[in-house]
Design an enzyme around this catalytic site. Structure first.
Site, PDB file in Angstrom:
ATOM      1  N   TYR A   1       0.870  -1.185   0.000  1.00  0.00           N
ATOM      2  CA  TYR A   1       0.000   0.000   0.000  1.00  0.00           C
ATOM      3  C   TYR A   1       0.900   1.226   0.000  1.00  0.00           C
ATOM      4  O   TYR A   1       1.754   1.381   0.887  1.00  0.00           O
ATOM      5  CB  TYR A   1      -0.894  -0.004   1.245  1.00  0.00           C
ATOM      6  CG  TYR A   1      -1.713   1.258   1.405  1.00  0.00           C
ATOM      7  CD1 TYR A   1      -2.880   1.454   0.671  1.00  0.00           C
ATOM      8  CD2 TYR A   1      -1.321   2.266   2.293  1.00  0.00           C
ATOM      9  CE1 TYR A   1      -3.626   2.615   0.818  1.00  0.00           C
ATOM     10  CE2 TYR A   1      -2.067   3.417   2.443  1.00  0.00           C
ATOM     11  CZ  TYR A   1      -3.216   3.592   1.700  1.00  0.00           C
ATOM     12  OH  TYR A   1      -3.951   4.740   1.847  1.00  0.00           O
TER      13      TYR A   1
ATOM     14  N   LYS B   1       2.782  10.806   7.608  1.00  0.00           N
ATOM     15  CA  LYS B   1       2.339  10.497   8.970  1.00  0.00           C
ATOM     16  C   LYS B   1       2.908  11.447  10.028  1.00  0.00           C
ATOM     17  O   LYS B   1       2.761  12.653   9.913  1.00  0.00           O
ATOM     18  CB  LYS B   1       2.675   9.038   9.317  1.00  0.00           C
ATOM     19  CG  LYS B   1       2.107   8.012   8.322  1.00  0.00           C
ATOM     20  CD  LYS B   1       0.608   7.919   8.354  1.00  0.00           C
ATOM     21  CE  LYS B   1       0.101   6.760   7.523  1.00  0.00           C
ATOM     22  NZ  LYS B   1      -1.361   6.702   7.450  1.00  0.00           N
TER      23      LYS B   1
ATOM     24  N   ASP C   1       9.242   3.014   0.700  1.00  0.00           N
ATOM     25  CA  ASP C   1       8.088   3.704   1.266  1.00  0.00           C
ATOM     26  C   ASP C   1       8.189   3.568   2.779  1.00  0.00           C
ATOM     27  O   ASP C   1       7.815   2.548   3.347  1.00  0.00           O
ATOM     28  CB  ASP C   1       6.797   3.079   0.735  1.00  0.00           C
ATOM     29  CG  ASP C   1       5.543   3.733   1.290  1.00  0.00           C
ATOM     30  OD1 ASP C   1       5.628   4.379   2.348  1.00  0.00           O
ATOM     31  OD2 ASP C   1       4.477   3.577   0.680  1.00  0.00           O
TER      32      ASP C   1
END
Length: 439
Positions: free
Chosen positions: A157, A266, A238
């Site tokens: 993801y 984040k 990532d």
């Protein structure tokens, strides 16, 4: 299965009876939002809770219930809900003005702090989310290599336009994706043998996040580095979720495996909207507005975004990295997470409850497979999602807030008191439903 369904139904009835105001708020939302929702991951049956306020490591819903927050905003809430250093930075930024439409010192300040933390980042650019960071990193890789194909991994993801389950998702950005198996070097080599000259980038999470908190082995990640170099592709880590791990420099800094590009997001924004991508100077120069300084011939590539350098994110993010989340603090949090995961697996011996993850990020599931034998999402076949639904509702009833899928991300605000309480609640679940979770 019938017994599990009956147990779940009983918990759902109890949940609905305890949360009438959340149900009313949800009913209102369905009149103006599709399914009452604008962020899919937050929805769950029979209806989602509505939070009224938050402080420290706690949430209060509109019905007045108090919860220990173990979700940590899917890793973005590392600082908790009211860290005084972060709040002060935001308040001081607000005094200076909401939006400048110009450069300001805090953007370079945050960029330097990031560069100092991550071994693979020489230059960095900001975005508003991890999704945007992925979009721009892949664009840079394709432009830099003049190639078209992107290697990804099943279960990966990389933001809202990059979901890879059993195949590409209909909402995905229309790149030419090649999907390999995580922690499986043979599947990587097979795709490279057939497509090597056309692969612009290999993008990988050092630990699969939303797919179940499955860490990549050092050997697997090193193999990707070797193969990307061999075929001239851009290796992208990532680290949107994993950037907080170990000493706060992500997996790359801990393992000494240097990607060509890194995507971030984040918590680094201090709780504000945030994304970033960075890496080798020659690749990042693709976006240098001084056309003559780029690695490419001709003009640079534009990268827009009204709020890329917004004053609140830059101020909060800088304050957090500079004054709160030091490498020593990061190490302590990482160890606390490892300890909690090990204790959960220990109390669950003899049951099908298993926990995978790394440091302060973990995922609970109900499956017979031991955690050490879970290497990719195919090893999760056969897990019971209904038992996870039960655990979620049960824990809410006990005052612990976590993701429906069993995901947990610890914040700095959590103490031994809250974590010991969670362990006790987990033992209570295992005792109450012993016949359903027996291994």
């Amino acid at each position: 299965m019938e017994q599990i369904q009956e147990a779940y139904d009983a918990l759902a009835i109890e949940f609905a009876a305890s949360n009438p105001k959340s149900k009313a708020a949800y009913d209102i939302a369905t009149k103006c939002l599709p399914g009452g929702n604008t962020r899919t991951v937050l929805f769950y049956e029979p209806f989602p809770l509505y939070t009224e306020r938050a402080e420290g490591c706690h949430l209060w819903d509109v019905d007045g219930h108090k919860y220990v927050d173990l979700l940590g905003e899917y890793t973005a809430g590392l600082y908790g809900h009211s860290n005084p250093v972060i709040l002060k930075a935001i308040q001081e930024a607000l005094k200076r003005g909401l939006s400048f439409g110009s450069h300001h010192a805090d953007e370079a300040r945050l960029a330097q702090l990031i560069r100092d933390r991550f071994s693979g980042i020489e230059l960095v650019r900001f975005t508003n989310s991890g999704t945007e960071a992925t979009l721009m990193a892949l664009a840079a890789a394709k432009i830099f290599t003049d190639r078209s194909k992107i290697m990804v991994f099943e279960g990966g993801y990389h933001g809202g336009g990059f979901l890879f389950k059993s195949g590409p998702h209909p909402v995905n950005v229309p790149h030419q994706f090649l999907m390999a198996q995580y922690n499986d070097t043979a599947s990587v080599d097979e795709l490279i043998a057939a497509n090597g000259e056309d692969i612009a980038a290999i993008i990988v999470e050092p630990m699969i996040g939303s797919g179940g908190c499955i860490p990549g082995t050092p050997g697997f990640l090193a193999h990707l580095r070797e193969k990307a170099t061999e075929i001239g592709a851009v290796l992208i880590f990532d680290e949107v979720m994993t950037s907080r791990l170990y000493s706060g420099g992500g997996v790359q800094s801990e393992l000494g495996i240097t990607p060509d590009l890194t995507t971030l997001g984040k918590y680094i924004g201090g709780g504000m909207s945030f994304g970033a991508f960075g890496g080798k100077a020659d690749i990042m120069s693709t976006y240098d507005p001084r056309a003559t300084s780029t690695a490419r011939k001709g003009a640079s590539v534009p990268h827009a975004g009204t709020f890329n350098n917004n004053v609140l994110t830059m101020a909060a993010g800088s304050a957090g990295l500079e004054n709160v989340f030091s490498p020593d603090v990061a190490r302590t949090l990482h160890g606390r997470g490892d300890d909690l995961r090990n204790k959960l697996n220990s109390i669950a011996k003899g049951t099908i409850l298993k926990v995978t993850g790394c440091g302060s990020i973990m995922n609970i599931r109900f499956i017979a497979t031991p955690p050490e034998d879970i290497h990719n999402v195919r090893d999760l076949e056969g897990q019971s999602t209904l038992l996870l639904d039960m655990l979620h509702l049960y824990m809410l009833g006990q005052g612990f807030y976590m993701a429906r899928r069993g995901f947990i991300a610890l914040s700095l605000e959590l103490t031994a008191t809250e974590l010991d309480g969670f362990l006790e609640a987990a033992q209570g679940f295992l005792r109450k439903y012993a016949t359903l979770v027996s291994g």
